[in-house]
Design a protein around this motif. Structure first.
Motif, mmCIF file in Angstrom:
data_model
loop_
_atom_site.group_PDB
_atom_site.id
_atom_site.type_symbol
_atom_site.label_atom_id
_atom_site.label_comp_id
_atom_site.label_asym_id
_atom_site.label_seq_id
_atom_site.Cartn_x
_atom_site.Cartn_y
_atom_site.Cartn_z
ATOM 1 N N SER A 4 -8.153 1.570 -5.173
ATOM 2 C CA SER A 4 -7.876 0.207 -4.734
ATOM 3 C C SER A 4 -6.966 -0.504 -5.727
ATOM 4 O O SER A 4 -6.012 -1.185 -5.343
ATOM 5 N N ILE A 28 -4.201 3.516 0.102
ATOM 6 C CA ILE A 28 -5.008 3.152 1.267
ATOM 7 C C ILE A 28 -6.273 3.999 1.383
ATOM 8 O O ILE A 28 -7.214 3.605 2.073
ATOM 9 N N PHE A 37 0.810 -1.213 0.000
ATOM 10 C CA PHE A 37 0.000 0.000 0.000
ATOM 11 C C PHE A 37 0.850 1.273 0.000
ATOM 12 O O PHE A 37 2.013 1.261 0.395
ATOM 13 N N TYR A 72 -0.552 -1.258 6.330
ATOM 14 C CA TYR A 72 0.254 -0.127 5.862
ATOM 15 C C TYR A 72 1.338 0.214 6.880
ATOM 16 O O TYR A 72 2.504 0.437 6.520
ATOM 17 N N VAL A 93 -6.405 -2.572 6.926
ATOM 18 C CA VAL A 93 -5.600 -1.850 5.936
ATOM 19 C C VAL A 93 -4.584 -0.961 6.630
ATOM 20 O O VAL A 93 -3.408 -0.905 6.240
ATOM 21 N N ARG A 94 -5.019 -0.253 7.657
ATOM 22 C CA ARG A 94 -4.116 0.628 8.410
ATOM 23 C C ARG A 94 -2.999 -0.170 9.090
ATOM 24 O O ARG A 94 -1.842 0.255 9.123
ATOM 25 N N LYS A 119 0.190 6.019 -0.031
ATOM 26 C CA LYS A 119 -0.751 7.109 0.188
ATOM 27 C C LYS A 119 -0.774 8.070 -0.995
ATOM 28 O O LYS A 119 0.231 8.231 -1.694
#
Length: 230
Positions: A159, A164, A108, A216, A212-213, A110
């Motif tokens: 996605s 993310i 992932f 990442y 997801v967080r 940002k």
């Protein structure tokens, strides 16, 4: 012991949602075709909650069924989104996540500020273009249908590229979908099955948001460790 292993909060919620959708569909005499993609989606969303890329493979196939159902419901923007964007994008997302695999998910990143401005500009332009088309087609829920479909397209693109922020837009899109489903259900009680499913989606996406967080953060820490060890 084996049975106890599968009695989890998530599995219980899946089972309850399945029963509610089935019962609602029977009571309102909903067309069985409209219910098929919902049952498949229960599994797809469960995989998405775990950030498992297989969700996009199954979801891409299922999106074609959704497209047919949306046309029958008169939700033309959602139908176009499902057939022209959601299905192919999900299949490509599966391949891209597999190419850049990280466990069952992907690597992932940002969005930059520049990318956010471009995304927002495209969304505004897309809204006005699609609103004109929907108005000409005589859609019953033009504005909400328009916004929900655009958010869905944006989240699918993010996605695919491994940003993310996709999960934030998915949650927003599902909230809008719930509002749309409430409106449709008020005039068509048979649509209650889709309302029940959209509420289930919120639960899965909250789990996905957390996962997801975590992924990442884990990936960023691993990258720092590699740099410090170099």
């Amino acid at each position: 012991m084996m049975l106890k292993k599968y009695i989890t909060a998530k599995n219980i919620i899946i089972a309850v949602t399945f029963c509610l959708i089935l019962a609602s569909g029977i009571l309102t005499r909903q067309n069985p075709l409209f219910m098929i993609p919902l049952f498949v989606s229960l599994g797809v969303m469960a995989l998405q909650a775990d950030v498992n890329r297989t969700a996009y493979l199954i979801g891409g196939i299922n999106a074609c069924i959704y497209g047919i159902v949306y046309i029958c419901m008169g939700l033309y923007a959602s139908a176009a989104s499902a057939l022209l964007f959601s299905s192919p994008l999900q299949l490509v997302t599966f391949l891209n996540w597999k190419r850049k695999a990280y466990g069952k998910a992907t690597i992932f990143k940002k969005l930059t500020m520049k990318a956010r401005i471009i995304l927002a500009s495209c969304a505004v332009l897309g809204f006005f273009i699609q609103q004109f088309v929907l108005t000409q087609l005589g859609s019953d829920y033009a504005i909400l249908d328009n916004i929900a479909s655009l958010v869905g397209i944006a989240s699918s693109i993010l996605s695919l590229l491994g940003y993310i922020e996709y999960i934030y837009l998915q949650i927003l899109g599902t909230v809008l979908t719930i509002a749309l489903n409430v409106q449709v259900t008020m005039t068509n009680p048979a649509h209650s099955t889709y309302l029940i499913y959209s509420l289930y989606c919120i639960y899965c996406l909250v789990l996905a948001f957390s996962n997801v967080r975590k992924l990442y953060k884990e990936q960023q820490e691993a990258a720092k460790n590699r740099l410090s060890g170099a």
